[in-house]
Design an enzyme around this catalytic site. Sequence first.
Site, short mmCIF file in Angstrom:
data_model
loop_
_atom_site.label_atom_id
_atom_site.label_comp_id
_atom_site.label_asym_id
_atom_site.label_seq_id
_atom_site.Cartn_x
_atom_site.Cartn_y
_atom_site.Cartn_z
N CYS A 69 -2.93 10.34 0.85
CA CYS A 69 -2.11 9.18 0.48
C CYS A 69 -0.72 9.58 0.00
CB CYS A 69 -2.83 8.37 -0.60
SG CYS A 69 -4.35 7.59 -0.03
N LYS A 114 0.83 -1.20 0.00
CA LYS A 114 0.00 0.00 0.00
C LYS A 114 0.87 1.26 0.00
CE LYS A 114 -3.38 2.92 0.60
NZ LYS A 114 -4.21 3.34 -0.54
#
Length: 419
Positions: free
Chosen positions: A258, A204
Amino acid sequence: MKKNICIVGIGYIGLPTAAMFSSYGHKVIGVDINENVVNVLNKGKITITEPGLEEFVKKVVSSGNLSASIVPKESDVFIICVPTPINKDKTANIELVISATKSIVPVLKKGNIVVLESTSPVGTTEEVIKPILENSGLNIGKDVLLGYSPERVIPGNIIYELKHNDRVVGGINEKSANEIKELYKTIVDGNIYTTNCKTAELCKLMENTYRDVNIALANELAMICEDLGINVWDVIKYCNKHPRVNIHNPGPGVGGHCLAVDPWFIVEKEPKLAKIIGLSRETNDFMPNFIFSKIEKLLKDIKYDKKITILGATYKANIDDMRESPIIKLVNILEDNGYKVEIYYTFIKDNNLVNEDLLDSCKDSDLIILGVDHDEFKDLPWDEIKKVVRGNIVLDTRNFFNENKIKSSGFIYKLLGKM
C-alpha cells in the site's frame, strides 16, 4: 439478504473478506489462478499468515459456506480483490484486475453486483472495468450494478478491522452505491459512506499517501539531524509535545503493498501536480541507500570480506509479508557491493533468504542491523551473540533496542538519526 458471492483473488485481502462474508451466512466461492491456494482452502487451510485467520477459515469451510475454485461461478455478487503491483517505471500494473474482470463476463447475468476492491488508479472502475463488463451485452449501471469499495485494514489485525472500520463505497450511479452499501452492511459494524467511484478510488490512494508523506518528513528529518549532529528521536519527542504536532518515526524505508505503491498511482495520473507526493516517495525509496552509506562509514576500516546480519526482513513488525520491503532492497544493495548478508527471523518459514537460527546467522558478523522491530527481538541474548560475532557494532534503525543493555554486552550502539 443472503447472497451467492464470488470473490476473485483470495490473498491477503480476498481471503479474510471471503471468510467474513461466509461467517454471516453468505455462500462464497473464492477464486484464484493458483491451484495450490484453491486446494489448500478447500481443505480448510490457508497459505498466508494472519492472526486468527486459519481458525476462522476452517470454521466457515466446515460449515459449507466457503469453497474455492480456479474459475468464477454464477453468483449474485462478484468482488475483485487481486493485487495491483507497481511496474519498474512506477506506473500501476492492473493486468490482474483486467484479467479478473474478463473472467467473470461469461457468468455475468442481469441483477448482479460487481465490486472492485483492489487499490487502483483513479478512473479504473469506470474507464477499465465498465467497458469490459459491457462485453456481456448487459447494461452496466442498470442490469448490472458496479462500484468500488477499498479495504481499510492493517496486517495483523485484518479480521477485526474488516468488521469494525468505517468504509467508503463508490458507485457508477446512486443505485449501485446504495446496493453495494447494503451488501457490506451485512459484515461491517462501522459507518459506510457512499460517493462516486473516482472519489472512492482517490480516497484509498490518499489515505496511504498521507502516511507515506509524513514518514518521508520524518526520514528527511533523520538525515538532517545526522548531518547536524542532533538526535532525531529527541527532536521528535519534544516536537510531539505540541498539541497540534505528530511527527511520525523514521526508519529504513517504507514497504508493503500500500504505502510504497499507492502514491505512485496518483503521480502517474497527475505528474505535474503531485510534487510533494512524488518527492516523498523518492525520499522513502532512498532510505535503504542512506542506511547503506551509514554502514559504509561504520565499516570503512575493515578490509577483509564483510559480513552483516540483519534482524527482520518484512515491511513491518510481526508479520511474514516481505512485499516491497526496504530491507530486501538494502540486502540487494549490500550484496551488489560485495557484502555477505544473513537475515534472521523465525516468523518466515521455508524461505532461503532467512536463517531461523539466531547465533548461526550472527556468526562472524561485523555488524548487526535491526531492520524490523519484531516483538521477538526485544530480549535477544546479547552476551551469547557477542561470543560468535567478529565485530562489535549494532545499528538500530527503529530506536527499538535498549542501548544500555547492548553496550553492557560489549557492543557499540549506533542509531538511525543520530551521529
